[in-house]
Design a protein around this motif. Sequence first.
Motif, PDB file in Angstrom:
ATOM      1  N   ARG A 122      -0.511   7.250   6.420  1.00 10.95           N
ATOM      2  CA  ARG A 122      -1.020   8.716   5.983  1.00 10.95           C
ATOM      3  C   ARG A 122       0.322   9.609   6.401  1.00 10.95           C
ATOM      4  N   ALA A 123       0.590   9.458   7.867  1.00 10.67           N
ATOM      5  CA  ALA A 123       1.591  10.155   8.529  1.00 10.67           C
ATOM      6  C   ALA A 123       3.131   9.783   8.293  1.00 10.67           C
ATOM      7  N   LEU A 177      -3.931   1.662  10.888  1.00 13.44           N
ATOM      8  CA  LEU A 177      -3.001   1.428   9.648  1.00 13.44           C
ATOM      9  C   LEU A 177      -3.126   2.753   8.643  1.00 13.44           C
ATOM     10  N   GLU A 178      -4.265   3.215   8.337  1.00 10.60           N
ATOM     11  CA  GLU A 178      -4.607   4.402   7.714  1.00 10.60           C
ATOM     12  C   GLU A 178      -3.720   5.574   8.396  1.00 10.60           C
ATOM     13  N   ILE A 179      -3.642   5.944   9.718  1.00  7.25           N
ATOM     14  CA  ILE A 179      -2.985   7.108  10.313  1.00  7.25           C
ATOM     15  C   ILE A 179      -1.331   6.888  10.095  1.00  7.25           C
ATOM     16  N   PRO A 201       7.697   5.195  17.463  1.00 10.16           N
ATOM     17  CA  PRO A 201       6.925   5.556  16.219  1.00 10.16           C
ATOM     18  C   PRO A 201       6.825   3.996  15.515  1.00 10.16           C
ATOM     19  N   TRP A 202       5.767   4.186  14.661  1.00  3.85           N
ATOM     20  CA  TRP A 202       5.244   2.955  13.941  1.00  3.85           C
ATOM     21  C   TRP A 202       5.337   3.260  12.388  1.00  3.85           C
ATOM     22  N   LYS A 235       3.523  10.433  -0.655  1.00  3.85           N
ATOM     23  CA  LYS A 235       3.280   9.876   0.652  1.00  3.85           C
ATOM     24  C   LYS A 235       4.487   9.818   1.554  1.00  3.85           C
ATOM     25  N   THR A 236       5.680   9.317   0.757  1.00  5.19           N
ATOM     26  CA  THR A 236       6.949   9.080   1.726  1.00  5.19           C
ATOM     27  C   THR A 236       7.863  10.590   1.640  1.00  5.19           C
TER      28      THR A 236
END
Length: 190
Positions: A31-32, A26-28, A76-77, A164-165
Amino acid sequence: MENRTPRITDPKALRALAHPLRWQLLEIVDRAGTATATQCARETGESVANCSYHLNLLAKYHYVEQAEGAHGREKPWRAVNASISVEAEGMDADGALAARAATGAFLDYELNQIRERHQTLHLEPAEWRTAVGVDNAHEFLTAEEVEELRAEVRVLLDRFRDRKTNPDLRPADARSVTMFFSTTVAPQPD
């Protein structure tokens, strides 16, 4: 990604969070912005198949969803929500047990990450070695004051949420920084 913080009450959805790798995924992904199982495997050291399995399980309970840009088998998620709230308050016994398990896995993940990053802090440039750290305070507050303080911290952090986005908003020297803020209360004396 939604900006609201959903309170998870479904015991099955909570049990899906009772695994430290899922918190890491979830963090990855968060973050990405988007991440594939291959990218997650590279960062976690797990196999692509294992990351794919856990991402699909997180998708089943609406923590992540497929994002645009699939290339062949690579999906991709992206995170569905900016944050998640796990609280046992007001839940039946099964739900409360699942919430405690999810919270325990989250704490295991976060505390391990803090420990690992502090052990390699000496490898960071001087400005980062002085910028990060561990602080604690023991104050006497009412429950209302604690809620107010937590809300103020969230407002402070929300100032940077758009970065972030939208990577164009990030300063050139910005890095992903984890702020782990925990409030606990000491037991009542007898």
